[in-house]
Design an enzyme around this catalytic site. Structure first.
Site, PDB file in Angstrom:
ATOM      1  N   GLY A   1       0.770  -1.317  -0.047  1.00  0.00           N
ATOM      2  CA  GLY A   1       0.176   0.111  -0.003  1.00  0.00           C
ATOM      3  C   GLY A   1       0.901   1.371   0.013  1.00  0.00           C
TER       4      GLY A   1
ATOM      5  N   GLY B   1       3.950   0.380   2.425  1.00  0.00           N
ATOM      6  CA  GLY B   1       4.931  -1.026   1.903  1.00  0.00           C
ATOM      7  C   GLY B   1       5.456  -0.767   0.535  1.00  0.00           C
TER       8      GLY B   1
ATOM      9  N   ASP C   1       0.896  -8.938  -1.799  1.00  0.00           N
ATOM     10  CA  ASP C   1      -0.167  -8.310  -1.155  1.00  0.00           C
ATOM     11  C   ASP C   1      -1.291  -9.220  -1.894  1.00  0.00           C
ATOM     12  OD1 ASP C   1      -1.187  -5.182  -0.625  1.00  0.00           O
ATOM     13  OD2 ASP C   1      -2.494  -6.494  -1.223  1.00  0.00           O
TER      14      ASP C   1
ATOM     15  N   VAL D   1       0.686  -3.725   6.730  1.00  0.00           N
ATOM     16  CA  VAL D   1      -1.145  -4.059   6.258  1.00  0.00           C
ATOM     17  C   VAL D   1      -1.838  -2.744   6.905  1.00  0.00           C
ATOM     18  CG1 VAL D   1      -0.798  -6.276   5.781  1.00  0.00           C
ATOM     19  CG2 VAL D   1      -1.445  -5.708   7.925  1.00  0.00           C
ATOM     20  N   ASN D   2      -3.037  -2.746   6.385  1.00  0.00           N
ATOM     21  CA  ASN D   2      -3.773  -1.543   6.906  1.00  0.00           C
ATOM     22  C   ASN D   2      -4.321  -2.004   8.447  1.00  0.00           C
ATOM     23  OD1 ASN D   2      -4.805  -3.608   4.913  1.00  0.00           O
ATOM     24  ND2 ASN D   2      -6.680  -3.001   5.086  1.00  0.00           N
TER      25      ASN D   2
ATOM     26  N   GLU E   1       6.534   3.571  10.561  1.00  0.00           N
ATOM     27  CA  GLU E   1       6.861   4.583   9.521  1.00  0.00           C
ATOM     28  C   GLU E   1       6.327   6.155   9.672  1.00  0.00           C
ATOM     29  OE1 GLU E   1       8.978   4.115   6.990  1.00  0.00           O
ATOM     30  OE2 GLU E   1       8.811   6.237   6.818  1.00  0.00           O
TER      31      GLU E   1
ATOM     32  N   LYS F   1       4.719   6.262  17.720  1.00  0.00           N
ATOM     33  CA  LYS F   1       4.484   6.613  16.618  1.00  0.00           C
ATOM     34  C   LYS F   1       2.890   7.289  17.011  1.00  0.00           C
ATOM     35  CE  LYS F   1       2.868   6.466  12.614  1.00  0.00           C
ATOM     36  NZ  LYS F   1       3.141   7.445  11.427  1.00  0.00           N
ATOM     37  N   LEU F   2       1.987   6.784  17.774  1.00  0.00           N
ATOM     38  CA  LEU F   2       0.833   7.158  17.937  1.00  0.00           C
ATOM     39  C   LEU F   2       0.772   8.706  18.365  1.00  0.00           C
ATOM     40  CD1 LEU F   2      -1.220   4.371  19.734  1.00  0.00           C
ATOM     41  CD2 LEU F   2      -1.335   4.867  17.378  1.00  0.00           C
TER      42      LEU F   2
ATOM     43  N   ALA G   1       3.249  10.972  17.917  1.00  0.00           N
ATOM     44  CA  ALA G   1       3.739  11.936  16.804  1.00  0.00           C
ATOM     45  C   ALA G   1       2.395  12.277  15.954  1.00  0.00           C
ATOM     46  CB  ALA G   1       4.693  11.214  16.068  1.00  0.00           C
TER      47      ALA G   1
ATOM     48  N   CYS H   1      -4.841   8.232   8.610  1.00  0.00           N
ATOM     49  CA  CYS H   1      -4.278   7.602  10.074  1.00  0.00           C
ATOM     50  C   CYS H   1      -4.416   8.739  11.310  1.00  0.00           C
ATOM     51  CB  CYS H   1      -2.490   7.679   9.949  1.00  0.00           C
ATOM     52  SG  CYS H   1      -2.168   6.463   8.760  1.00  0.00           S
TER      53      CYS H   1
HETATM   54  P1  NAD Z   1      -2.970   0.524   2.628  1.00  0.00           P
HETATM   55  O1  NAD Z   1      -4.559   0.158   2.811  1.00  0.00           O
HETATM   56  O2  NAD Z   1      -2.787   1.407   1.404  1.00  0.00           O
HETATM   57  O3  NAD Z   1      -2.237  -0.712   2.312  1.00  0.00           O
HETATM   58  C1  NAD Z   1      -2.375  -1.967   2.954  1.00  0.00           C
HETATM   59  C2  NAD Z   1      -2.395  -3.169   2.132  1.00  0.00           C
HETATM   60  O4  NAD Z   1      -2.208  -4.542   2.856  1.00  0.00           O
HETATM   61  C3  NAD Z   1      -3.179  -3.306   1.202  1.00  0.00           C
HETATM   62  O5  NAD Z   1      -3.061  -3.382  -0.306  1.00  0.00           O
HETATM   63  C4  NAD Z   1      -3.929  -4.767   1.437  1.00  0.00           C
HETATM   64  O6  NAD Z   1      -4.459  -5.394   0.301  1.00  0.00           O
HETATM   65  C5  NAD Z   1      -2.755  -5.594   2.098  1.00  0.00           C
HETATM   66  N1  NAD Z   1      -3.209  -6.782   2.994  1.00  0.00           N
HETATM   67  C6  NAD Z   1      -4.069  -6.508   3.989  1.00  0.00           C
HETATM   68  N2  NAD Z   1      -3.911  -7.817   4.752  1.00  0.00           N
HETATM   69  C7  NAD Z   1      -3.108  -8.559   3.838  1.00  0.00           C
HETATM   70  C8  NAD Z   1      -2.469  -9.942   3.978  1.00  0.00           C
HETATM   71  N3  NAD Z   1      -3.187 -10.679   4.846  1.00  0.00           N
HETATM   72  N4  NAD Z   1      -1.773 -10.280   3.291  1.00  0.00           N
HETATM   73  C9  NAD Z   1      -1.254  -9.675   2.351  1.00  0.00           C
HETATM   74  N5  NAD Z   1      -1.612  -8.208   2.222  1.00  0.00           N
HETATM   75  C10 NAD Z   1      -2.576  -7.780   2.870  1.00  0.00           C
HETATM   76  O7  NAD Z   1      -2.492   0.962   3.907  1.00  0.00           O
HETATM   77  P2  NAD Z   1      -1.271   2.020   3.994  1.00  0.00           P
HETATM   78  O8  NAD Z   1      -1.647   3.537   4.110  1.00  0.00           O
HETATM   79  O9  NAD Z   1      -0.032   1.427   3.621  1.00  0.00           O
HETATM   80  O10 NAD Z   1      -0.947   1.848   5.891  1.00  0.00           O
HETATM   81  C11 NAD Z   1      -0.297   0.699   6.261  1.00  0.00           C
HETATM   82  C12 NAD Z   1      -0.160   0.866   7.690  1.00  0.00           C
HETATM   83  O11 NAD Z   1       0.944   1.799   7.820  1.00  0.00           O
HETATM   84  C13 NAD Z   1      -1.173   1.339   8.491  1.00  0.00           C
HETATM   85  O12 NAD Z   1      -0.978   0.856   9.886  1.00  0.00           O
HETATM   86  C14 NAD Z   1      -1.174   2.590   8.623  1.00  0.00           C
HETATM   87  O13 NAD Z   1      -1.673   3.402   9.963  1.00  0.00           O
HETATM   88  C15 NAD Z   1       0.550   3.088   8.568  1.00  0.00           C
HETATM   89  N6  NAD Z   1       0.939   4.169   8.220  1.00  0.00           N
HETATM   90  C16 NAD Z   1       0.464   4.676   6.935  1.00  0.00           C
HETATM   91  C17 NAD Z   1       0.913   5.880   6.481  1.00  0.00           C
HETATM   92  C18 NAD Z   1       0.741   6.577   5.277  1.00  0.00           C
HETATM   93  O14 NAD Z   1       1.097   7.679   4.961  1.00  0.00           O
HETATM   94  N7  NAD Z   1      -0.570   5.884   4.387  1.00  0.00           N
HETATM   95  C19 NAD Z   1       2.076   6.563   6.935  1.00  0.00           C
HETATM   96  C20 NAD Z   1       2.735   5.808   8.061  1.00  0.00           C
HETATM   97  C21 NAD Z   1       2.117   4.834   8.541  1.00  0.00           C
HETATM   98  C1  UGA Z   2       0.802  12.076   8.619  1.00  0.00           C
HETATM   99  C2  UGA Z   2       1.871  12.450   9.423  1.00  0.00           C
HETATM  100  O1  UGA Z   2       2.622  13.584   8.816  1.00  0.00           O
HETATM  101  C3  UGA Z   2       3.299  11.409   8.985  1.00  0.00           C
HETATM  102  O2  UGA Z   2       4.477  11.532   9.740  1.00  0.00           O
HETATM  103  C4  UGA Z   2       2.753   9.867   9.361  1.00  0.00           C
HETATM  104  O3  UGA Z   2       3.527   9.220   9.048  1.00  0.00           O
HETATM  105  C5  UGA Z   2       1.403   9.733   8.704  1.00  0.00           C
HETATM  106  O4  UGA Z   2       0.331  10.822   9.044  1.00  0.00           O
HETATM  107  C6  UGA Z   2       0.652   8.274   9.031  1.00  0.00           C
HETATM  108  O5  UGA Z   2       1.249   7.814  10.027  1.00  0.00           O
HETATM  109  O6  UGA Z   2      -0.099   8.084   8.052  1.00  0.00           O
HETATM  110  P1  UGA Z   2       0.010  12.426   6.085  1.00  0.00           P
HETATM  111  O7  UGA Z   2      -1.358  11.990   6.724  1.00  0.00           O
HETATM  112  O8  UGA Z   2       0.350  11.658   4.909  1.00  0.00           O
HETATM  113  O9  UGA Z   2       0.969  12.219   7.206  1.00  0.00           O
HETATM  114  O10 UGA Z   2      -0.009  13.868   5.814  1.00  0.00           O
HETATM  115  P2  UGA Z   2       0.081  15.431   6.390  1.00  0.00           P
HETATM  116  O11 UGA Z   2       1.163  16.311   5.751  1.00  0.00           O
HETATM  117  O12 UGA Z   2       0.481  15.069   8.179  1.00  0.00           O
HETATM  118  O13 UGA Z   2      -1.309  16.017   6.647  1.00  0.00           O
HETATM  119  C7  UGA Z   2      -2.437  15.456   7.260  1.00  0.00           C
HETATM  120  C8  UGA Z   2      -3.604  16.403   7.039  1.00  0.00           C
HETATM  121  O14 UGA Z   2      -3.245  17.486   7.777  1.00  0.00           O
HETATM  122  C9  UGA Z   2      -3.822  16.827   5.558  1.00  0.00           C
HETATM  123  O15 UGA Z   2      -5.176  16.800   5.250  1.00  0.00           O
HETATM  124  C10 UGA Z   2      -3.245  18.225   5.453  1.00  0.00           C
HETATM  125  O16 UGA Z   2      -3.838  18.956   4.657  1.00  0.00           O
HETATM  126  C11 UGA Z   2      -3.528  18.846   6.935  1.00  0.00           C
HETATM  127  N1  UGA Z   2      -2.557  19.849   7.270  1.00  0.00           N
HETATM  128  C12 UGA Z   2      -1.279  19.556   7.428  1.00  0.00           C
HETATM  129  C13 UGA Z   2      -3.123  21.128   7.619  1.00  0.00           C
HETATM  130  O17 UGA Z   2      -4.541  21.308   7.452  1.00  0.00           O
HETATM  131  N2  UGA Z   2      -2.308  22.219   8.234  1.00  0.00           N
HETATM  132  C14 UGA Z   2      -0.796  21.797   8.219  1.00  0.00           C
HETATM  133  O18 UGA Z   2      -0.256  22.776   8.752  1.00  0.00           O
HETATM  134  C15 UGA Z   2      -0.517  20.733   7.944  1.00  0.00           C
END
Ligand code: NAD
Ligand code: UGA
Length: 477
Positions: free
Chosen positions: A14, A17, A37, A93-94, A171, A226-227, A229, A282
């Site tokens: 995702g 990953g 995936d 994964v999600n 991450e 992480k939570l 931050a 998130c």
């Molecule tokens: P996502 O939904 O984009 O991707 C997750 C992927 O995992 C999906 O493609 C799904 O099909 C796959 N999956 C689920 N179960 C599976 C299994 N059993 N085997 C194989 N594949 C499987 O999610 P994401 O945004 O990449 O987030 C993943 C994690 O990272 C979450 O815990 C999220 O909180 C964390 N995170 C996300 C971000 C972000 O910017 N999106 C940043 C930091 C941390």
């Molecule tokens: C956020 C964190 O910034 C990452 O460090 C973290 O890894 C990630 O969540 C996660 O755990 O998923 P992200 O959600 O991708 O990243 O994007 P941000 O830039 O944080 O923006 C989040 C939301 O806040 C957006 O809707 C953005 O428009 C809004 N935002 C951000 C504001 O309204 N004002 C700001 O000054 C900054």
């Protein structure tokens, strides 16, 4: 014990990953990286020969995929096989908020993580380091460990049973700047117990991350950091949006307030942009997770404190819908409103929890006709987002039956949606919106017409010059 990592498997292709493993593969050409995936469509998209069809849009990602794919970076659904040959398995994964059962609406749903742990337990050979890359509640590593230990004790391979070490390596990338964040991270956090495993993972990052930026903690601190931050970042946005509302009421300007407080080095200037409310997959999920954990440990005041950050954000999104309606003489029924931007921030095609979903839903429920433009979000995604919300709001009735609801149309070309519109609303800060020729578009809008800028990216002078009414977030002046 593993001294050198040669094979990596990442479960989950995702938003985390995909980019994370692409950067690892790019920086470590001698390591084989398999990203797996269950979603075959997503895997096919990662393998698409046309790099514009990669499943996620992230500046710079296509170039890296082009360099590494099918050399030392592979995307597939061969989950079992890839786990078996790996020294290290990342679980990416999600972990969405639970929809039902105990903790529904707050706790994270760990069913996908548990499935992965069971799969690793079943398929792994020899010693395997299992890394939590997903964002997880504190103590999840314990669940993963118990599943893996059960596999160890049940193994029929008595002489050489599988063995495991669990690490937390959350991450911190932001969407839209993921590649830069991964290549030059503020820090890499690794939580764990055994030095050998921590060193093996650190050695991967040491190839491009300076030593002082690789932090080691115990596993629970890493999970909680992480939570925390995300909660702190989201809290800043709710704080500035609350002050923005006060600015509008008092004649102050939130941009001036942000600048004034941001120059205080103790506060800092980042994450002080008022907007339509935070979105993304998130922030809300992780704060609600913190709320749930605090309640679980009997810390009710702590849980209420963090819950306030989410409630303010929800209130703020609806506040914007209401003020659009108020300015359009109290009704938007039958009026045409042009929505610029649907992703939750610029430079991503991700719409999860986007403020645009809430605001469009509010306006549709009031009977508006919306034209929606976004340079990267697909029409099919907008359809999914708006249908599910409209359906949810009328308890399962089909959208087609909702004759009292408004309609929406997708605009491929940015200049297509202005004709006959009563208002334009900027919800995502895409750069191209700051270059709109207001002289040209104002001529085709229905007067009196409004421009609502929820991102502070438009030039006030250009808009006022052509006699359009203008509202800007947090501007009471
Ligand atoms: P996502 O939904 O984009 O991707 C997750 C992927 O995992 C999906 O493609 C799904 O099909 C796959 N999956 C689920 N179960 C599976 C299994 N059993 N085997 C194989 N594949 C499987 O999610 P994401 O945004 O990449 O987030 C993943 C994690 O990272 C979450 O815990 C999220 O909180 C964390 N995170 C996300 C971000 C972000 O910017 N999106 C940043 C930091 C941390
Ligand atoms: C956020 C964190 O910034 C990452 O460090 C973290 O890894 C990630 O969540 C996660 O755990 O998923 P992200 O959600 O991708 O990243 O994007 P941000 O830039 O944080 O923006 C989040 C939301 O806040 C957006 O809707 C953005 O428009 C809004 N935002 C951000 C504001 O309204 N004002 C700001 O000054 C900054």
């Amino acid at each position: 014990m593993i001294s050198e990592i040669k094979n990596i498997c990442c479960i989950g292709a995702g938003y985390v990953g995909g980019p994370t493993m692409s950067v690892i593969a790019d920086k470590c050409p001698e390591i084989l990286v398999n990203v797996v995936d269950i979603n075959k469509d997503r895997i096919n998209a990662w393998n698409s020969s046309n790099l514009d069809n990669l499943p996620i849009y992230e500046p710079g990602l296509d170039k890296i995929v082009e360099r590494c794919r099918n050399k030392n970076l592979f995307f597939s659904s061969r989950i079992e096989e890839c786990i078996a040959i790996s020294d290290i398995v990342f679980i990416s994964v999600n972990t969405p908020t639970k929809k039902k059962g105990i903790g529904a609406g707050q706790a994270s749903d760990l069913k996908w993580v548990e499935v992965c742990a069971r799969q690793v337990a079943k398929e792994a050979l020899g010693h395997t380091i299992v890394v939590e890359k997903s964002t997880l509640p504190v103590k999840t590593a314990e669940v993963i460990k118990s599943i893996l230990e059960a596999a160890q004790s049940e193994s029929i391979n008595i002489e050489n049973p599988p063995s495991f070490e669990v690490l937390s390596n959350p991450e911190f990338l932001s969407e839209g700047s993921a590649i830069k964040d991964l290549e030059q991270p503020d820090r890499v956090l690794i939580g764990g117990e055994k030095k050998e495993a921590i060193e093996a993972l650190s050695n991967i990052y040491r190839r491009w991350v300076p030593e002082e930026k690789i932090l080691h903690t115990n596993i629970w601190s890493s999970e909680l950091a992480k939570l925390t931050a995300n909660a702190f970042l989201a809290q800043r946005i709710s704080s500035i949006n609350s002050i923005g509302a006060l600015c509008e009421a008092t004649g102050a300007d939130v941009r001036e307030v942000s600048r004034a407080i941001g120059t205080d080095t103790r506060i800092g200037s980042k994450f002080l942009d008022a907007g339509p409310g935070f979105g993304g997959s998130c922030f809300k999920k992780d704060i609600l997770n913190l709320v749930y954990l605090s309640k679980h440990f009997g810390l009710n005041e702590v849980s209420q404190f963090w819950e306030g950050v989410v409630s303010l954000n929800t209130w703020h999104q609806h506040r914007i819908s209401k003020l659009i309606i108020k300015n359009l003489f109290g009704t938007v029924t039958g009026k045409k409103i042009y929505i610029l931007g649907f992703s939750f921030k610029a430079n991503t095609n991700d719409t999860r929890e986007s403020a645009a979903i809430t605001i469009c839903k509010d306006l549709l429920e009031e009977g508006a006709t919306l034209s929606i433009h976004d340079p990267k979000v697909e029409i099919s995604q907008i359809k999914k987002d708006l249908e599910s919300h409209l359906k949810a709001s009328v308890k399962g009735e089909e959208i087609e039956n909702l004759s009292q609801e408004g309609k929406w149309f997708f605009c491929n070309n940015i200049y297509d949606g202005f004709k006959d519109s009563d208002a334009v609303v900027v919800l995502t800060e895409w750069e191209e919106y700051s270059k709109i020729n207001w002289n040209k578009v104002s001529k085709v809008m229905r007067k009196p017409a409004w421009v609502f800028d929820a991102r502070s990216i438009l030039c006030i002078k250009d808009i006022k010059k052509v006699n359009l009414n203008f509202w800007r977030i947090g501007d009471g002046s």
